[in-house]
Write an enzyme that holds these catalytic residues in place. Structure first.
Site, PDB file in Angstrom:
ATOM      1  N   PRO A 185     -27.381 -19.813  -2.421  1.00  0.00           N
ATOM      2  CA  PRO A 185     -27.189 -19.627  -3.870  1.00  0.00           C
ATOM      3  C   PRO A 185     -26.991 -20.955  -4.605  1.00  0.00           C
ATOM      4  O   PRO A 185     -27.093 -20.995  -5.829  1.00  0.00           O
ATOM      5  CB  PRO A 185     -25.928 -18.767  -3.968  1.00  0.00           C
ATOM      6  CG  PRO A 185     -25.624 -18.290  -2.606  1.00  0.00           C
ATOM      7  CD  PRO A 185     -26.378 -19.123  -1.615  1.00  0.00           C
TER       8      PRO A 185
ATOM      9  N   ASP B 245     -51.958 -12.313 -12.232  1.00  0.00           N
ATOM     10  CA  ASP B 245     -50.554 -11.946 -12.080  1.00  0.00           C
ATOM     11  C   ASP B 245     -49.743 -12.305 -13.309  1.00  0.00           C
ATOM     12  O   ASP B 245     -50.003 -13.309 -13.951  1.00  0.00           O
ATOM     13  CB  ASP B 245     -49.917 -12.733 -10.919  1.00  0.00           C
ATOM     14  CG  ASP B 245     -50.325 -12.188  -9.577  1.00  0.00           C
ATOM     15  OD1 ASP B 245     -50.892 -11.100  -9.534  1.00  0.00           O
ATOM     16  OD2 ASP B 245     -50.062 -12.884  -8.586  1.00  0.00           O
TER      17      ASP B 245
ATOM     18  N   GLU C  44     -19.727 -18.091   4.739  1.00  0.00           N
ATOM     19  CA  GLU C  44     -19.288 -18.855   3.569  1.00  0.00           C
ATOM     20  C   GLU C  44     -20.183 -20.052   3.308  1.00  0.00           C
ATOM     21  O   GLU C  44     -20.132 -20.647   2.256  1.00  0.00           O
ATOM     22  CB  GLU C  44     -17.842 -19.311   3.754  1.00  0.00           C
ATOM     23  CG  GLU C  44     -16.848 -18.163   3.740  1.00  0.00           C
ATOM     24  CD  GLU C  44     -16.909 -17.356   2.447  1.00  0.00           C
ATOM     25  OE1 GLU C  44     -16.702 -17.939   1.381  1.00  0.00           O
ATOM     26  OE2 GLU C  44     -17.176 -16.140   2.519  1.00  0.00           O
TER      27      GLU C  44
ATOM     28  N   ARG D  57     -49.005 -14.401  -0.622  1.00  0.00           N
ATOM     29  CA  ARG D  57     -50.007 -13.750  -1.473  1.00  0.00           C
ATOM     30  C   ARG D  57     -50.852 -14.750  -2.268  1.00  0.00           C
ATOM     31  O   ARG D  57     -51.874 -14.387  -2.824  1.00  0.00           O
ATOM     32  CB  ARG D  57     -49.370 -12.700  -2.390  1.00  0.00           C
ATOM     33  CG  ARG D  57     -48.434 -13.234  -3.419  1.00  0.00           C
ATOM     34  CD  ARG D  57     -47.604 -12.118  -4.004  1.00  0.00           C
ATOM     35  NE  ARG D  57     -48.426 -11.074  -4.616  1.00  0.00           N
ATOM     36  CZ  ARG D  57     -49.108 -11.226  -5.730  1.00  0.00           C
ATOM     37  NH1 ARG D  57     -49.093 -12.365  -6.365  1.00  0.00           N
ATOM     38  NH2 ARG D  57     -49.806 -10.220  -6.219  1.00  0.00           N
TER      39      ARG D  57
HETATM   40 CL1  6GU Z   1     -31.103 -18.036  -0.932  1.00  0.00          CL
HETATM   41  N1  6GU Z   1     -28.882 -16.769  -0.300  1.00  0.00           N
HETATM   42  C1  6GU Z   1     -27.830 -15.998  -0.584  1.00  0.00           C
HETATM   43  N2  6GU Z   1     -26.937 -15.725   0.369  1.00  0.00           N
HETATM   44  N3  6GU Z   1     -27.605 -15.482  -1.786  1.00  0.00           N
HETATM   45  C2  6GU Z   1     -28.502 -15.753  -2.726  1.00  0.00           C
HETATM   46  C3  6GU Z   1     -29.626 -16.551  -2.499  1.00  0.00           C
HETATM   47  C4  6GU Z   1     -29.776 -17.058  -1.259  1.00  0.00           C
HETATM   48  N4  6GU Z   1     -30.316 -16.643  -3.633  1.00  0.00           N
HETATM   49  C5  6GU Z   1     -29.647 -15.932  -4.512  1.00  0.00           C
HETATM   50  N5  6GU Z   1     -28.551 -15.386  -3.983  1.00  0.00           N
END
Ligand code: 6GU
Length: 229
Positions: A76, A156, A103, A141
């Site tokens: 994230p 697309d 974590e 794709r």
């Molecule tokens: Cl790549 N990993 C995780 N655990 N949560 C996420 C993410 C990735 N992308 C958005 N949320």
């Protein structure tokens, strides 16, 4: 987790036709000791476990034989994934995706193993696997020969920076809701014009943030500016 999405439809066909190879590696195969441990408590304390550097380095070093190959951590905290990032990835003949978990991962993985970090959106998943599937699907794709001409990448949503125009199929009248007459007119130029307008208006209404970077003609930009006068 991966067998569902990769055993269906377009991705399966691409694999079966030899257009792409997807190898899944289990970090636990590089875990430490008899119990194949891959995580440990964070130094300094705190909640949750941290993926250790050693198994991750061992796993990547076992599959990667070329320093040019991107090694991408899914997290994230990464840069936001979008169509442009997907196109960039599709230009590489190979890349490695690491699915983060728990974590987090030992910071030395970020500093000395990984070449890029990607997030698929501002929300938290329990692990990087779903993110990896999203990235892989989007990249595969785009590869030459993966989509038939009926499913062209060029049309697309997002490939021209706009959302897609509305689509209709039979019947012409469904419960009194009619298909826009222009689509039944047979006038290809009129249809193309209508679709283009609809794509722009839909983008304006739903995702005005996209318009700044969309591929618009000068005339289309002027039309939009008029609407805001
Ligand atoms: Cl790549 N990993 C995780 N655990 N949560 C996420 C993410 C990735 N992308 C958005 N949320």
């Amino acid at each position: 987790m991966f067998s569902g999405p990769f055993d269906e439809s377009i991705i399966k066909r691409a694999i079966d036709n030899g257009l792409v190879e997807i190898a899944i590696h289990n970090l636990r195969d590089h875990g430490l000791g008899k119990h194949r441990v891959v995580d440990d408590y964070p130094h300094g304390g705190g909640a949750g476990m941290v993926l250790m550097a050693e198994p991750l380095f061992a796993a990547v070093e076992a599959i990667k034989n070329d320093s040019e190959i991107p090694v991408i951590l899914l997290t994230p905290q990464g840069r936001l994934f979008n169509q442009q990032v997907a196109e960039e990835l599709a230009s590489h003949s190979r890349f490695v995706l690491i699915c983060g978990h728990y974590e987090g991962v030992d910071e030395r993985v970020r500093e000395h193993l990984v070449t890029d970090e990607i997030s698929i959106g501002d929300y938290v998943l329990t692990g990087g696997e779903l993110a990896a599937m999203v990235v892989i699907d989007t990249v595969v794709r785009q590869l030459p020969g993966v989509l038939g001409s009926d499913e062209s990448v060029k049309e697309d949503s997002h490939s021209n920076g706009l959302l897609e125009y509305p689509q209709y199929t039979r019947p012409q009248d469904f419960r009194g809701w009619e298909v826009p007459p222009v689509l039944l007119s047979g006038h290809h130029a009129e249809i193309a014009k209508w679709r283009r307008e609809q794509a722009i208006l839909r983008t304006l209404k739903r995702r005005p943030d996209l318009l700044e970077k969309a591929e618009l003609t000068n005339k289309e930009r002027q039309m939009l500016e008029k609407m805001f006068e």
